[in-house]
Design an enzyme around this catalytic site. Structure first.
Site, PDB file in Angstrom:
ATOM      1  N   THR A  18      38.713 -27.303  49.894  1.00  0.00           N
ATOM      2  CA  THR A  18      37.871 -26.254  50.479  1.00  0.00           C
ATOM      3  C   THR A  18      38.285 -25.970  51.919  1.00  0.00           C
ATOM      4  O   THR A  18      38.250 -24.848  52.386  1.00  0.00           O
ATOM      5  CB  THR A  18      36.380 -26.678  50.456  1.00  0.00           C
ATOM      6  OG1 THR A  18      36.035 -27.134  49.147  1.00  0.00           O
ATOM      7  CG2 THR A  18      35.465 -25.540  50.835  1.00  0.00           C
ATOM      8  N   ARG A  22      42.423 -33.318  52.922  1.00  0.00           N
ATOM      9  CA  ARG A  22      41.621 -34.455  53.395  1.00  0.00           C
ATOM     10  C   ARG A  22      41.891 -35.680  52.547  1.00  0.00           C
ATOM     11  O   ARG A  22      41.844 -35.616  51.329  1.00  0.00           O
ATOM     12  CB  ARG A  22      40.132 -34.132  53.339  1.00  0.00           C
ATOM     13  CG  ARG A  22      39.739 -33.218  54.444  1.00  0.00           C
ATOM     14  CD  ARG A  22      38.253 -33.054  54.571  1.00  0.00           C
ATOM     15  NE  ARG A  22      38.031 -31.856  55.361  1.00  0.00           N
ATOM     16  CZ  ARG A  22      36.860 -31.278  55.531  1.00  0.00           C
ATOM     17  NH1 ARG A  22      35.790 -31.798  54.978  1.00  0.00           N
ATOM     18  NH2 ARG A  22      36.758 -30.193  56.260  1.00  0.00           N
ATOM     19  N   SER A 113      36.074 -33.062  59.410  1.00  0.00           N
ATOM     20  CA  SER A 113      34.746 -32.483  59.592  1.00  0.00           C
ATOM     21  C   SER A 113      33.616 -33.510  59.570  1.00  0.00           C
ATOM     22  O   SER A 113      33.612 -34.431  60.376  1.00  0.00           O
ATOM     23  CB  SER A 113      34.530 -31.407  58.535  1.00  0.00           C
ATOM     24  OG  SER A 113      33.368 -30.687  58.842  1.00  0.00           O
ATOM     25  N   HIS A 114      32.722 -33.377  58.584  1.00  0.00           N
ATOM     26  CA  HIS A 114      31.534 -34.224  58.526  1.00  0.00           C
ATOM     27  C   HIS A 114      31.819 -35.574  57.859  1.00  0.00           C
ATOM     28  O   HIS A 114      30.946 -36.423  57.787  1.00  0.00           O
ATOM     29  CB  HIS A 114      30.438 -33.503  57.742  1.00  0.00           C
ATOM     30  CG  HIS A 114      30.922 -33.099  56.370  1.00  0.00           C
ATOM     31  ND1 HIS A 114      31.881 -32.119  56.192  1.00  0.00           N
ATOM     32  CD2 HIS A 114      30.615 -33.564  55.153  1.00  0.00           C
ATOM     33  CE1 HIS A 114      32.116 -31.987  54.902  1.00  0.00           C
ATOM     34  NE2 HIS A 114      31.363 -32.858  54.251  1.00  0.00           N
ATOM     35  N   LYS A 126      44.330 -29.075  58.764  1.00  0.00           N
ATOM     36  CA  LYS A 126      44.026 -27.730  58.299  1.00  0.00           C
ATOM     37  C   LYS A 126      44.879 -26.741  59.073  1.00  0.00           C
ATOM     38  O   LYS A 126      45.132 -26.928  60.256  1.00  0.00           O
ATOM     39  CB  LYS A 126      42.546 -27.452  58.558  1.00  0.00           C
ATOM     40  CG  LYS A 126      42.049 -26.167  57.983  1.00  0.00           C
ATOM     41  CD  LYS A 126      40.537 -26.114  58.046  1.00  0.00           C
ATOM     42  CE  LYS A 126      40.076 -25.700  59.428  1.00  0.00           C
ATOM     43  NZ  LYS A 126      38.782 -25.015  59.401  1.00  0.00           N
ATOM     44  N   ASP A 277      28.446 -31.222  63.723  1.00  0.00           N
ATOM     45  CA  ASP A 277      29.207 -32.180  62.913  1.00  0.00           C
ATOM     46  C   ASP A 277      30.476 -32.647  63.625  1.00  0.00           C
ATOM     47  O   ASP A 277      30.700 -32.341  64.798  1.00  0.00           O
ATOM     48  CB  ASP A 277      29.540 -31.581  61.542  1.00  0.00           C
ATOM     49  CG  ASP A 277      30.594 -30.482  61.621  1.00  0.00           C
ATOM     50  OD1 ASP A 277      30.708 -29.855  62.680  1.00  0.00           O
ATOM     51  OD2 ASP A 277      31.315 -30.270  60.621  1.00  0.00           O
ATOM     52  N   ASP A 279      33.632 -31.837  63.705  1.00  0.00           N
ATOM     53  CA  ASP A 279      34.543 -30.900  64.357  1.00  0.00           C
ATOM     54  C   ASP A 279      33.826 -29.717  64.995  1.00  0.00           C
ATOM     55  O   ASP A 279      34.481 -28.759  65.434  1.00  0.00           O
ATOM     56  CB  ASP A 279      35.610 -30.423  63.373  1.00  0.00           C
ATOM     57  CG  ASP A 279      35.023 -29.679  62.189  1.00  0.00           C
ATOM     58  OD1 ASP A 279      33.877 -29.975  61.800  1.00  0.00           O
ATOM     59  OD2 ASP A 279      35.695 -28.787  61.645  1.00  0.00           O
ATOM     60  N   ASP A 281      31.773 -27.315  63.817  1.00  0.00           N
ATOM     61  CA  ASP A 281      31.543 -26.005  63.213  1.00  0.00           C
ATOM     62  C   ASP A 281      30.218 -25.914  62.468  1.00  0.00           C
ATOM     63  O   ASP A 281      29.788 -24.822  62.105  1.00  0.00           O
ATOM     64  CB  ASP A 281      32.730 -25.574  62.324  1.00  0.00           C
ATOM     65  CG  ASP A 281      33.066 -26.579  61.251  1.00  0.00           C
ATOM     66  OD1 ASP A 281      32.376 -27.620  61.153  1.00  0.00           O
ATOM     67  OD2 ASP A 281      34.029 -26.333  60.504  1.00  0.00           O
ATOM     68  N   ARG A 282      29.551 -27.055  62.240  1.00  0.00           N
ATOM     69  CA  ARG A 282      28.253 -26.996  61.551  1.00  0.00           C
ATOM     70  C   ARG A 282      27.107 -27.112  62.544  1.00  0.00           C
ATOM     71  O   ARG A 282      27.294 -27.610  63.651  1.00  0.00           O
ATOM     72  CB  ARG A 282      28.132 -28.154  60.560  1.00  0.00           C
ATOM     73  CG  ARG A 282      29.131 -28.086  59.454  1.00  0.00           C
ATOM     74  CD  ARG A 282      28.836 -29.152  58.426  1.00  0.00           C
ATOM     75  NE  ARG A 282      29.799 -29.047  57.332  1.00  0.00           N
ATOM     76  CZ  ARG A 282      29.592 -29.521  56.118  1.00  0.00           C
ATOM     77  NH1 ARG A 282      28.470 -30.156  55.844  1.00  0.00           N
ATOM     78  NH2 ARG A 282      30.508 -29.379  55.192  1.00  0.00           N
ATOM     79  N   THR A 344      32.627 -20.692  48.060  1.00  0.00           N
ATOM     80  CA  THR A 344      32.403 -21.671  49.123  1.00  0.00           C
ATOM     81  C   THR A 344      33.645 -21.829  50.002  1.00  0.00           C
ATOM     82  O   THR A 344      34.758 -21.909  49.489  1.00  0.00           O
ATOM     83  CB  THR A 344      32.038 -23.024  48.477  1.00  0.00           C
ATOM     84  OG1 THR A 344      30.785 -22.847  47.804  1.00  0.00           O
ATOM     85  CG2 THR A 344      31.905 -24.122  49.503  1.00  0.00           C
ATOM     86  N   GLU A 364      25.165 -22.551  53.030  1.00  0.00           N
ATOM     87  CA  GLU A 364      24.026 -23.466  52.931  1.00  0.00           C
ATOM     88  C   GLU A 364      24.319 -24.832  53.527  1.00  0.00           C
ATOM     89  O   GLU A 364      23.424 -25.607  53.789  1.00  0.00           O
ATOM     90  CB  GLU A 364      23.563 -23.606  51.478  1.00  0.00           C
ATOM     91  CG  GLU A 364      24.644 -23.942  50.449  1.00  0.00           C
ATOM     92  CD  GLU A 364      25.341 -25.260  50.639  1.00  0.00           C
ATOM     93  OE1 GLU A 364      24.640 -26.245  50.942  1.00  0.00           O
ATOM     94  OE2 GLU A 364      26.575 -25.299  50.484  1.00  0.00           O
ATOM     95  N   LYS A 376      33.097 -21.079  61.268  1.00  0.00           N
ATOM     96  CA  LYS A 376      31.696 -21.283  61.568  1.00  0.00           C
ATOM     97  C   LYS A 376      31.604 -22.009  62.902  1.00  0.00           C
ATOM     98  O   LYS A 376      32.574 -22.621  63.345  1.00  0.00           O
ATOM     99  CB  LYS A 376      30.994 -22.028  60.444  1.00  0.00           C
ATOM    100  CG  LYS A 376      31.621 -23.345  60.012  1.00  0.00           C
ATOM    101  CD  LYS A 376      30.926 -23.823  58.741  1.00  0.00           C
ATOM    102  CE  LYS A 376      31.364 -25.208  58.331  1.00  0.00           C
ATOM    103  NZ  LYS A 376      32.526 -25.167  57.415  1.00  0.00           N
TER     104      LYS A 376
HETATM  105  C1  VG1 Z   1      31.823 -28.289  51.985  1.00  0.00           C
HETATM  106  C2  VG1 Z   1      30.715 -27.266  52.049  1.00  0.00           C
HETATM  107  C3  VG1 Z   1      31.292 -25.897  52.372  1.00  0.00           C
HETATM  108  C4  VG1 Z   1      32.097 -25.973  53.664  1.00  0.00           C
HETATM  109  C5  VG1 Z   1      33.146 -27.065  53.549  1.00  0.00           C
HETATM  110  C6  VG1 Z   1      33.892 -27.274  54.850  1.00  0.00           C
HETATM  111  O1  VG1 Z   1      32.719 -27.963  50.944  1.00  0.00           O
HETATM  112  O2  VG1 Z   1      29.996 -27.224  50.851  1.00  0.00           O
HETATM  113  O3  VG1 Z   1      30.239 -24.975  52.474  1.00  0.00           O
HETATM  114  O4  VG1 Z   1      32.731 -24.750  53.929  1.00  0.00           O
HETATM  115  O5  VG1 Z   1      32.531 -28.299  53.215  1.00  0.00           O
HETATM  116  O6  VG1 Z   1      33.015 -27.533  55.897  1.00  0.00           O
HETATM  117  P1  VG1 Z   1      32.664 -28.675  49.486  1.00  0.00           P
HETATM  118  O7  VG1 Z   1      33.835 -28.130  48.743  1.00  0.00           O
HETATM  119  O8  VG1 Z   1      32.705 -30.152  49.736  1.00  0.00           O
HETATM  120  O9  VG1 Z   1      31.333 -28.288  48.902  1.00  0.00           O
HETATM  121  V1  VG1 Z   1      33.477 -28.549  57.148  1.00  0.00           V
HETATM  122  O10 VG1 Z   1      32.350 -28.424  58.368  1.00  0.00           O
HETATM  123  O11 VG1 Z   1      33.419 -29.996  56.248  1.00  0.00           O
HETATM  124  O12 VG1 Z   1      35.014 -28.103  57.551  1.00  0.00           O
HETATM  125 CO    CO Z   2      32.965 -29.158  60.055  1.00  0.00          CO
END
Ligand code: VG1
Ligand code: CO
Length: 543
Positions: A18, A22, A113-114, A126, A277, A279, A281-282, A344, A364, A376
């Site tokens: 996504t 990772r 990210s998270h 990325k 989060d 990085d 962006d959340r 997504t 979401e 984001k």
């Molecule tokens: C998750 C979230 C998605 C978001 C992605 C990256 O993906 O659901 O909405 O864009 O993380 O966010 P997935 O495929 O695990 O549902 V971040 O802040 O982790 O770069």
């Molecule tokens: Co993030």
């Protein structure tokens, strides 16, 4: 010092998910693993000679090493300049801003990210393209194809430059510009929001707390909230980025940001609370006694954005990812502006933003942002909320209640089943897909299926098609259950189940969410056979 060509062999598991590639840190530490992926990215991107590249990451364990490698590889691949954050740090939205501002060919962002960090935690790479946004699917497919055939990579044997000081240096023929990670970004925020109004509100008694979760937004939030907006020192907690985020998941939700949630529910709660989060962006938004769901936050921000100076002309349209609640659709309908439903992942918003079809986007999963960058942006969402609070002079809970009474309430919850056995999770999705055709008309309690499909998206700008983006079961009356597998996990499979029910009547807007969604939750198990197939009786996380 000279440019080396190093022989290598392909790895077969470098397909970006996504949001980039990772994996666990030890996986990334395999010989040439990071180098292969970076070279494949350079090959696929095919930037013009002498181009600028932005490099930075969220500061997690292994960030420093890979930043150094990426710079040495950029020097050997014809880039003319890299712009890199001091100490290798850049939040994802700040990197996106720098790519745009410096007219860079792209950027390499190092983050998972998270996901948790540390020697046994997660790492990620990325690639963002010249509009500042995540590489679209066409590019990630080219990167993946290249990782399967790669035989060599190029790297300078010069030592990685010192990143501890802002300034210029050189490696081979390439200039290295180390920048303060915060200043350009903070300036952009001053252009979008009424800092005077927010400063006055804070001086007048608006209280807040920002939890940076030991991740990248600490320096950004301290400079902006405490430095420029005059919030007292100590407003930002956990503000020093740590390589392992202090052992937690830097994921701003009720589970991982529980101390912040408890504080906002306590007797001495501030007016406003927020977290971001790994990085940056959340965002998570709270008020005294209330957690605002990300889907509601998107709708509320869209309905009120015109109160901030960067958006006084109004917004062109809204985009949301498919599983995000339809609260934003109601705002778009009332404002008579476009609404777009995408798969997504932020990469799908890029074309809509570039073409001016939408101004605000959201997911979401705690992601909201606008056309100011192509990612984001957690701190942006916090500042827009503060700007709205300063102008409306109302509390968070009051604004949310008012929104529901105007537009109705979309009760919403996401249930995550983590580290599920992969074949079991895939089997569950497979079985749902097999039954889609016969689903319409079936009854579950009071719910009747009106439509069921596997979401696919045709990009309205470039016509590209993305299929298999999640199974949607839609019931008459508009309630929905969505099932999809995460594309960011690094162990087993994560099943995400998204539940939504609309309630128009204001006297039914104060139900506990689980009660409002009870029948849908039971139906999600009945249709998805979650217990039977995964052995799980409860989700690991409800957000
Ligand atoms: C998750 C979230 C998605 C978001 C992605 C990256 O993906 O659901 O909405 O864009 O993380 O966010 P997935 O495929 O695990 O549902 V971040 O802040 O982790 O770069
Ligand atoms: Co993030």
């Amino acid at each position: 010092m000279s440019i080396q060509t190093v022989e290598t062999k392909p790895y077969d598991d470098q397909k970006p998910g996504t949001s980039g590639l990772r994996k666990k840190v030890p996986h990334f530490q395999q010989p040439n693993y990071a180098e292969n992926f970076i070279q494949a990215t350079f090959d696929a991107a095919d930037s013009p000679a002498g181009a600028t590249l932005v490099i930075g990451g969220d500061g997690r364990f292994f960030n420093r090493e890979v930043v150094g490698k990426a710079i040495r590889m950029a020097a050997a691949n014809g880039f003319g300049r890299v712009v890199v954050g001091q100490d290798g740090l850049l939040s994802t939205p700040a990197a996106s801003n720098l790519i745009r501002k410096r007219q860079a060919a792209g950027g390499i962002i190092l983050s998972a990210s998270h996901n948790p960090g540390g020697p046994d935690g997660d790492f990620g790479i990325k690639f963002n393209v010249s509009n500042g946004g995540p590489a679209p699917e066409g590019v990630t497919e080219r990167i993946y194809a290249r990782t399967r055939s790669i035989t060599q990579y190029r790297i300078s044997d010069a030592p990685a430059p010192d990143l501890s000081k802002v300034g210029l240096s050189r490696i081979e023929d390439m200039e290295v510009e180390v920048v303060d990670p915060v200043s350009d970004y903070a300036q952009l925020m001053e252009e979008l929001f009424d800092f005077d109004a927010i400063r006055a509100a804070i001086a007048g008694g608006l209280t807040l707390r920002f939890d940076a979760m030991h991740a990248i937004t600490g320096p950004y939030a301290r400079e902006i909230l405490e430095g420029r907006l005059g919030a007292p020192v100590g407003t930002v907690v956990n503000g020093i980025p740590l390589e392992d985020f202090g052992g937690g998941h830097p994921d701003p939700n009720v589970v991982w940001a529980a101390p912040l949630v408890d504080h906002l529910m306590s007797a001495n709660a501030p007016d406003f609370g927020a977290a971001s989060d790994g990085d940056g962006d959340r965002n998570m938004i709270l008020g005294r006694g209330i957690v605002v769901t990300p889907s509601d936050s998107l709708a509320i921000l869209a309905a009120n954005a015109h109160l901030a100076k960067g958006y006084t002309r109004g917004i062109a349209g809204i985009a949301r990812s498919m599983p995000t609640s339809q609260a934003a659709d109601r705002v778009a309908a009332a404002m008579k502006i476009g609404i777009y439903e995408t798969p997504t992942g932020w990469k799908f918003f890029g074309n809509l933003l570039d073409s001016g079809k939408v101004t605000i986007c959201g997911e979401e999963s705690s992601g909201t942002g606008s056309d100011h960058v192509r990612e984001k942006d957690g701190v942006w969402a916090v500042l827009l909320w503060l700007n709205i609070l300063a102008v409306r002079k109302q509390g968070v809970a009051e604004i949310v209640q008012d929104h529901w009474s105007r537009f109705g309430r979309n009760y919403y919850q996401r249930h995550d089943y983590e580290e599920v056995d992969k074949p079991a999770a895939e089997g569950l999705m497979e079985s749902l897909r097999d039954r889609l055709a016969s689903m319409a008309g079936q009854r579950f309690g009071t719910l009747v299926v009106s439509e069921a499909d596997d979401f696919s998206y045709k990009d309205p700008v470039d016509g590209s098609l993305s299929t298999g983006q999640g199974v949607r079961i839609i019931f008459s009356g508009g309630s929905r259950i969505v099932y999809r597998l995460s594309g960011t996990g690094t162990k087993g499979a994560t099943l995400r189940v998204y539940l939504e029910r609309f309630e128009a009547s204001p006297d039914r807007h104060d139900l506990p969410v689980e009660e409002a969604l009870k029948e849908l939750i039971e139906t999600a198990d009945a249709i998805g056979e979650i217990r039977k197939r995964t052995g799980r009786t409860e989700p690991d996380v409800r957000t």
